[in-house]
Design a protein around this motif. Structure first.
Motif, PDB file in Angstrom:
ATOM      1  N   ARG A  67       0.828  -1.200   0.000  1.00 20.44           N
ATOM      2  CA  ARG A  67       0.000   0.000   0.000  1.00 20.44           C
ATOM      3  C   ARG A  67       0.867   1.256   0.000  1.00 20.44           C
ATOM      4  NH1 ARG A  67      -4.949  -0.498   0.561  1.00 20.44           N
ATOM      5  NH2 ARG A  67      -4.280  -1.895  -1.061  1.00 20.44           N
ATOM      6  N   ILE A  68       1.935   1.210   0.798  1.00 22.34           N
ATOM      7  CA  ILE A  68       2.870   2.342   0.839  1.00 22.34           C
ATOM      8  C   ILE A  68       3.421   2.618  -0.562  1.00 22.34           C
ATOM      9  CG2 ILE A  68       5.134   3.086   1.652  1.00 22.34           C
ATOM     10  CD1 ILE A  68       4.561   1.548   4.248  1.00 22.34           C
ATOM     11  N   GLU A  70       2.206   1.772  -3.351  1.00 19.12           N
ATOM     12  CA  GLU A  70       1.152   2.203  -4.263  1.00 19.12           C
ATOM     13  C   GLU A  70       0.909   3.705  -4.135  1.00 19.12           C
ATOM     14  OE1 GLU A  70      -2.789   0.848  -3.402  1.00 19.12           O
ATOM     15  OE2 GLU A  70      -3.329   0.717  -5.511  1.00 19.12           O
ATOM     16  N   VAL A  71       0.818   4.177  -2.881  1.00 17.92           N
ATOM     17  CA  VAL A  71       0.581   5.604  -2.660  1.00 17.92           C
ATOM     18  C   VAL A  71       1.745   6.435  -3.204  1.00 17.92           C
ATOM     19  CG1 VAL A  71       0.270   7.385  -0.903  1.00 17.92           C
ATOM     20  CG2 VAL A  71      -0.869   5.180  -0.651  1.00 17.92           C
TER      21      VAL A  71
ATOM     22  N   GLU B  64      -5.247   0.235   6.739  1.00 14.26           N
ATOM     23  CA  GLU B  64      -4.746   0.590   5.411  1.00 14.26           C
ATOM     24  C   GLU B  64      -5.073   2.036   5.074  1.00 14.26           C
ATOM     25  OE1 GLU B  64      -5.363  -1.982   2.160  1.00 14.26           O
ATOM     26  OE2 GLU B  64      -4.331  -3.668   3.094  1.00 14.26           O
ATOM     27  N   ARG B  67      -2.690   4.156   6.851  1.00 12.69           N
ATOM     28  CA  ARG B  67      -1.369   4.068   6.234  1.00 12.69           C
ATOM     29  C   ARG B  67      -1.288   4.981   5.019  1.00 12.69           C
ATOM     30  NH1 ARG B  67       1.908   0.638   7.888  1.00 12.69           N
ATOM     31  NH2 ARG B  67       1.052   1.729   9.653  1.00 12.69           N
ATOM     32  N   ILE B  68      -2.377   5.018   4.236  1.00  7.85           N
ATOM     33  CA  ILE B  68      -2.415   5.901   3.072  1.00  7.85           C
ATOM     34  C   ILE B  68      -2.208   7.347   3.505  1.00  7.85           C
ATOM     35  CG2 ILE B  68      -3.933   6.868   1.304  1.00  7.85           C
ATOM     36  CD1 ILE B  68      -5.228   4.080   1.104  1.00  7.85           C
ATOM     37  N   VAL B  71       1.386   8.069   4.548  1.00  8.87           N
ATOM     38  CA  VAL B  71       2.329   8.231   3.441  1.00  8.87           C
ATOM     39  C   VAL B  71       2.126   9.580   2.767  1.00  8.87           C
ATOM     40  CG1 VAL B  71       3.048   7.319   1.202  1.00  8.87           C
ATOM     41  CG2 VAL B  71       2.518   5.762   3.063  1.00  8.87           C
ATOM     42  N   GLN B  72       0.890  10.034   2.726  1.00  7.51           N
ATOM     43  CA  GLN B  72       0.630  11.327   2.101  1.00  7.51           C
ATOM     44  C   GLN B  72       0.962  12.486   3.018  1.00  7.51           C
ATOM     45  OE1 GLN B  72      -3.486  10.773   0.910  1.00  7.51           O
ATOM     46  NE2 GLN B  72      -2.827  10.247  -1.163  1.00  7.51           N
TER      47      GLN B  72
END
Lengths: 255, 255
Positions: A67-68, A70-71, B64, B67-68, B71-72
């Motif tokens: 997921r990391i 992907e972002v 998840e 987590r997104i 990361v952002q």
DNA sequence: GATGGTCTATTGGTCAGACCTAAGTTACCA
DNA sequence: TGGTAACTTAGGTCTGACCAATAGACCATC
């Protein structure tokens, strides 16, 4: 005595230490391999369950790592058979989204956005004049046509405007500048969407300026392109800021 | 009969539909609330298990989503008691990392990096001359001192160089430009790290140019700042590219 | 009374296993 | 031959459990 003791003991200095999470470790490992080119574009990573057995991590950990990535725009994930994580090189989209987040999150002043555009866009025009292809010119011409349509809605005008500006950036063939300009244009679009200062006169001037810059790019005349673009974005910024002042800063309040 | 029936039924046209993932839905919802300012900086989001009961999603889905956002750069997650996800506004760091990824991932030519810097940095210098504070000047002076030290290692020189350039960007007080310059400087640093062309002469010239630009910024003279910076980055780019050509493009090959 | 140990509650991190859903592949039958 | 049903592979989600880090309260020791 106790004081000296304390001093002695605190003489040993340690910074705060990082204890990486398992998912980060996996993500970092994969990221390095992708960026160094060990995995080429569109290479499929092993399926999640395969990664589980290879790394001896749990599936949730593996999934968080994916997921990391992907972002960060390093993999694209498809479901279903023959699906999985496919290696991707981060492109302007990644830059554009992160820049958009900063712009929205920091509630950046419209003035700063316009300022930044003044820094970047003339240079884009210069590069565009050097490196533009025939396809690039088609995009600019199409946008110019839409802008010239005086019966279009404000939204249509602004969209065509964005298209043209992004088109110039794309013609510069510099992914960095293109990403930044994409984000900037979108932000300026939404910031000026409700502005009342875009009247027929402004639209006419914009159309004229765009045409003249487009011609400079077509003629591969960098000097003219940079000069005209400079004047265009600067006068546009001036116009916007004048209206901003007159209307007593009503926009920042809604934050 | 069956045919007409089929035709009638296909009269209803539907485009391909997007089926967003549950974790994306949650992430988008939270992101909007954060960006619109509904949650202010450092606001703690509910604990994961609380979000589970509120959203009726599973914990993995909730995680998840978090987590997104992490990361952002929209939340910062701490473990342990009184830990959790704390709202953050994405800053220049987010831009810097994504730009770095693009630079590394696209194997962008050193020439393009230098080009981009030529676009941005003179304008940074101009803004810096307008808006610099006393603290900004201190940073520049410190960097200049380090650069002037002729006995320092190459790494130390390059680091001081980066510090100065980033310092100018910071002095412009424009988060966007600062983020871009941070990423750019880092990339140029690593790209020129192994270059043999940085001799005593180059170091002397660099130190001189930096001093003169710093003075223009100190004197709040935007015109001089932009002119001198323009010349500085341009000649630096020329020098690097000349070496590149002479050594027959050995860098791109290692990809 | 300052230092450090212990306990406990809270909260994220990881794991294991199950089932659902999307999407190719194959085989079979009309 | 063409279509469709069954199978297979892969990601998406859910459940429930336990581990690990951390804050705070309390206690022990010197």
């Amino acid at each position: 005595m106790a004081d000296t003791l304390k001093k002695d003991r605190s003489a040993i200095q340690l910074g705060p230490m990082e204890v990486p999470k398992a998912s980060d470790v996996l993500a970092n490992e994969l990221r390095e391999r992708i960026l160094t080119g060990e995995f080429t574009e569109n290479t499929p990573l092993p399926p999640e369950r395969e990664l589980v057995t290879q790394t001896r991590m749990s599936r949730s950990t593996v999934r968080e790592a994916l997921r990391i990535l992907e972002v960060q725009g390093l993999v694209r994930i498809k479901a279903g058979r023959a699906g999985g994580a496919f290696v991707q090189r981060p492109s302007k989209e990644a830059v554009a989204t992160s820049v958009s987040l900063v712009i929205r999150g920091q509630q950046i002043r419209l003035a700063a956005l316009l300022e930044t555009r003044e820094a970047i866009e003339p240079f884009c025009a210069q590069l565009a004049a050097r490196y533009r292809t025939a396809d690039d010119l088609k995009v600019l011409d199409a946008a110019n046509e839409a802008i010239a349509d005086e019966n279009s809605t404000l939204a249509a005008f602004l969209q065509a405007n964005v298209d043209w500006h992004v088109g110039v950036a794309i013609a510069s063939h510099n992914e960095l500048l293109t990403g930044l300009m994409t984000a900037l244009s979108r932000a300026i679009y939404t910031a000026t969407e409700n502005e009342r200062f875009i009247d027929a006169e402004v639209r006419r001037l914009t159309a004229k300026a765009h045409l003249s810059i487009t011609e400079a790019i077509r003629a591969q005349n960098p000097e003219a392109a940079v000069r005209r673009m400079n004047r265009h974005v600067h006068s546009y910024a001036q116009a916007v800021l004048e209206v901003e002042e007159r209307t007593e800063i009503s926009v920042p309040d809604e934050a």
